[in-house]
Design an enzyme around this catalytic site. Structure first.
Site, PDB file in Angstrom:
ATOM      1  N   GLU A  49     -11.827   0.636 -11.055  1.00 22.89           N
ATOM      2  CA  GLU A  49     -11.369  -0.275 -12.117  1.00 22.89           C
ATOM      3  C   GLU A  49     -12.269  -0.295 -13.357  1.00 22.89           C
ATOM      4  OE1 GLU A  49     -11.295  -0.895  -8.888  1.00 22.89           O
ATOM      5  OE2 GLU A  49      -9.249  -1.504  -8.407  1.00 22.89           O
TER       6      GLU A  49
ATOM      7  N   ARG B 152       0.733   3.825  -3.223  1.00 21.92           N
ATOM      8  CA  ARG B 152       0.142   5.149  -2.966  1.00 21.92           C
ATOM      9  C   ARG B 152       1.217   6.212  -2.752  1.00 21.92           C
ATOM     10  NH1 ARG B 152      -5.660   3.935  -0.462  1.00 21.92           N
ATOM     11  NH2 ARG B 152      -5.620   1.695  -0.701  1.00 21.92           N
TER      12      ARG B 152
ATOM     13  N   GLU C 284       0.827  -1.213   0.000  1.00 17.15           N
ATOM     14  CA  GLU C 284       0.000   0.000   0.000  1.00 17.15           C
ATOM     15  C   GLU C 284       0.858   1.260   0.000  1.00 17.15           C
ATOM     16  OE1 GLU C 284      -3.048   0.062  -0.588  1.00 17.15           O
ATOM     17  OE2 GLU C 284      -3.911  -1.844   0.047  1.00 17.15           O
TER      18      GLU C 284
ATOM     19  N   ASP D 208      -4.633  -9.604  -8.678  1.00 21.31           N
ATOM     20  CA  ASP D 208      -4.919  -8.682  -9.781  1.00 21.31           C
ATOM     21  C   ASP D 208      -3.720  -7.925 -10.379  1.00 21.31           C
ATOM     22  OD1 ASP D 208      -4.808  -7.325  -7.337  1.00 21.31           O
ATOM     23  OD2 ASP D 208      -6.768  -6.376  -7.513  1.00 21.31           O
TER      24      ASP D 208
ATOM     25  N   THR E 117      -0.566   1.043 -10.339  1.00 23.45           N
ATOM     26  CA  THR E 117      -1.896   0.500 -10.058  1.00 23.45           C
ATOM     27  C   THR E 117      -2.749   1.457  -9.224  1.00 23.45           C
ATOM     28  OG1 THR E 117      -3.057  -1.535  -9.435  1.00 23.45           O
ATOM     29  CG2 THR E 117      -1.320  -0.773  -7.938  1.00 23.45           C
TER      30      THR E 117
END
Ligand code: DMJ
Length: 479
Positions: A386, A131, A127, A270, A469
Site C-alpha cells: 500500500e 485475486r 479473497e 479499507d 484492490t
C-alpha cells in the site's frame, strides 16, 4: 512518448546486471548527504530482476500450489489439497506488464489446462474475487485468451449465491461446488473458531469490494446480474451508515445490524472507500460517485487527525465520531492513492509524508503504529504494497521526484530485509528483522507491480485503467 494501454516490455533487460550491482552496492553507514536522485530506468530493471527471482523460487518449490514458503522451500495451499493457483493467477498480469512473455505464456497455458473451480471447498468470497476473478479478468483483457474469461464466468456463477441474504449483502464464505453459504466460522480450522460468530457476520471491506471485478464480468458477458448484485450490496451497506456518515467494522448481513461500531480506514473497511471511488471511474456510475463523496467527507471529518508530527487517520466511534484510538499502519497506507483519485492531491501528499515516516521508523514499515506515541503496536511486515501504491499514484499526479526517491528507499528495504535465497518473505518483526516463512501472492501481484510502474510509468497508462484492490488493471468495456 508511449501512452498506450498495455505494451510488450523490451528495452531494459540488457541493463539488469549493471543495475543490480549498483543497487546492492553498500551505502556509507552514516552518510550525511542526501542520496542521489533515483535512477528510474535502472530501478525498473532491478524490480523486474527481483520479480524473476521470486517467481523462479515459486516455480522451483511450489509450482502447482497457491504460495511459496520461502524459508522452508515448500508449497502452501489455502484450501487443503485443493490449490487454486493464487500466485500464478495473481502474478500473470505483472509478467505481461513487465514483458516477461515466456513466463506469461507458460503460466497462461498451465492455468488454461489446470485451473478449475469444481471443488467441494469453502472459499472466502472477497479473497477469491480480488485475486482470482480480478486476475483472470485483467489477464483476459490483456491477452484476449477466452479460456480465462470462461473460467471467470464459471467462477462468478459459483460465487453468486453469496448474495442470497435478506439484505442482499454477501455472506463471507461459499462452497464452490454446492453453493452453500456461511459466515466467518467456515474459515477457521475445525475447533479453532475465534468465537461463535453469527452466520451473517461480515465487514464493509468484504461487502463493498466486489463491484469492479463483478461489474467487469457483467460487461464482458452481458449478464447484468453480475453488476446488480454487488451494486445492491454496496448501496445496502452505505444506507446503513451512521448519522456521522461513518461505517463500523462489523455488520450482520442477515439482519443489517452493526456488530462492531469502530470506524477507521484500515483492514476490514479499507477497500470499501477505494471501490466507491473506482466504481465511478470504471463504470461512470453516478450513485457510486455520490456515495464516495459522502463517505470520504465523513472519513476526512472524523478519522483524519492532524498532529504535530503530521496528518494521520485514526479510529472513531461510528455514531459519535469520537476518537477511540490513534492507530495507523501498513494497510491504512493505501489512502493517499484514494485521495489522489478523489482529486484531493494536497491531503494525499501530507498523508504520504506520514506513510514514509512510518516506513523509515525502523527501516521498513510495521503492521500497526500508535501515531501519537510513535510506538509500534504490531511489528510484523507482510510484504504489503500500500505505501508503494500511494507513492505511485502521487508520482503520477505530481511528477515530483521525491516519490521516486521514496520508492527507491522502500525497494531497497525490501531487498535488504525480505529477500531470501529463493524468493521474498514476510518479517515477524520490523524491529529485529526476523523473517517469517510466507510469500503472499500479492507480493507479485501488487508490491512489485507498483514498484515497477513507479519506475517505468509508461509501461501502463494509469488513466486508461482502474486497478482493483489486488492491483489487477481493469479496462472500461465499451458497450
Ligand atoms: C491485498 O490482498 C489487497 O490489497 C487487499 O485490499 C488488502 N490486503 C492485501 C495487501 O496488503
Amino acid at each position: 512518448m508511449r501512452r498506450q494501454g498495455f505494451r510488450p516490455w523490451s528495452r531494459l533487460a540488457a541493463l539488469v546486471p549493471v543495475f543490480a550491482a549498483l543497487l546492492f552496492a553498500p551505502r556509507p553507514a552514516a552518510a550525511q548527504t542526501a542520496p542521489p536522485p533515483a535512477d528510474a530506468a535502472a530501478l525498473a530493471a532491478q524490480v523486474k530482476a527481483e520479480f524473476l527471482h521470486a517467481w523462479r523460487g515459486y516455480k522451483q518449490y511450489a509450482w502447482g500450489h497457491d504460495e511459496l514458503r520461502p524459508l522452508s522451500r515448500e508449497p502452501r495451499d489455502w484450501y487443503k489439497d485443493t490449490p487454486l493457483y493464487m500466485t500464478p493467477v495473481d502474478a500473470l498480469d505483472t509478467m505481461l506488464l513487465m514483458g516477461l512473455d515466456d513466463e506469461a505464456n507458460e503460466t497462461r497455458a498451465y492455468l488454461d489446462a489446470h485451473l478449475s473451480f469444481d471443488h467441494d471447498i469453502w472459499v472466502k468470497n472477497f479473497e477469491i474475487t480480488i485475486r482470482i476473478l480480478g486476475g483472470l479478468l485483467s489477464a483476459y483483457q490483456m491477452t484476449g485468451d477466452r479460456q480465462l474469461l470462461a473460467k471467470a464466468e464459471d467462477l462468478g456463477h459459483r460465487l453468486l449465491p453469496v448474495f442470497d441474504s435478506p439484505t442482499g449483502m454477501p455472506y463471507m464464505y461459499v462452497n464452490l461446488k454446492t453453493g452453500a453459504t456461511g459466515g466467518p466460522d467456515m474459515g477457521a480450522p475445525a475447533g479453532q473458531a475465534r468465537r461463535r460468530a453469527p452466520r451473517g457476520a461480515s465487514n464493509p471491506a468484504e461487502v463493498g469490494t466486489l463491484i469492479l471485478e463483478w461489474g467487469t464480468l457483467a460487461r464482458l458477458t452481458g449478464d447484468q446480474e453480475f453488476y446488480d448484485r454487488p451494486k445492491r450490496a454496496l448501496v445496502a451497506l452505505f444506507d446503513r451508515r451512521a448519522k456521522t456518515g461513518l461505517v463500523g467494522d462489523e455488520i450482520d448481513v442477515d439482519t443489517g445490524k452493526w456488530l462492531g461500531r469502530t470506524s477507521h480506514i484500515g483492514g476490514g473497511i479499507d477497500s470499501f472507500y477505494e471501490y466507491l471511488v473506482k466504481c465511478e471511474r470504471l463504470f461512470d456510475d453516478a450513485d457510486c460517485g455520490r456515495m464516495a463523496k459522502a463517505t470520504l467527507a465523513a472519513a476526512n471529518k472524523y478519522l483524519a487527525d492532524q498532529r504535530p508530527n503530521g496528518l494521520w487517520y485514526g479510529e472513531a466511534n461510528m455514531n459519535t465520531g469520537r476518537r477511540t484510538a490513534t492507530v495507523y499502519g501498513a494497510l491504512q497506507a493505501f489512502f493517499p492513492a484514494v485521495l489522489v483519485l478523489s482529486g484531493d492531491v494536497g491531503r494525499a501528499e501530507r498523508l504520504q509524508t506520514s506513510n514514509f515516516r512510518m516506513w523509515m521508523l525502523d527501516g521498513i514499515e510495521p503492521e500497526e503504529l500508535n501515531y501519537r506515541t510513535m510506538k509500534i503496536r504490531y511489528p510484523g511486515y507482510q510484504l504489503r504494497p500500500e505505501n508503494i501504491e500511494s507513492a505511485y499514484y502521487l508520482f503520477h499526479a505530481t511528477h515530483d521526484p521525491r516519490y521516486l526517491d521514496m520508492g527507491r528507499d522502500m525497494f531497497e528495504s525490501l531487498v535488504r530485509y525480505c529477500r531470501t535465497d529463493d524468493g521474498y518473505t514476510i518479517l515477524t518483526s520490523v524491529v529485529t528483522k526476523e523473517q517469517g516463512d510466507r510469500m503472499h501472492s500479492f507480493f507479485l501481484a501488487e508490491t512489485l507491480k507498483y514498484l515497477y510502474l513507479l519506475f517505468d510509468p509508461q509501461a501502463l497508462d494509469l488513466d486508461s485503467v482502474v486497478f482493483n484492490t489486488e492491483a489487477h488493471p481493469l479496462r472500461k468495456v465499451q458497450q
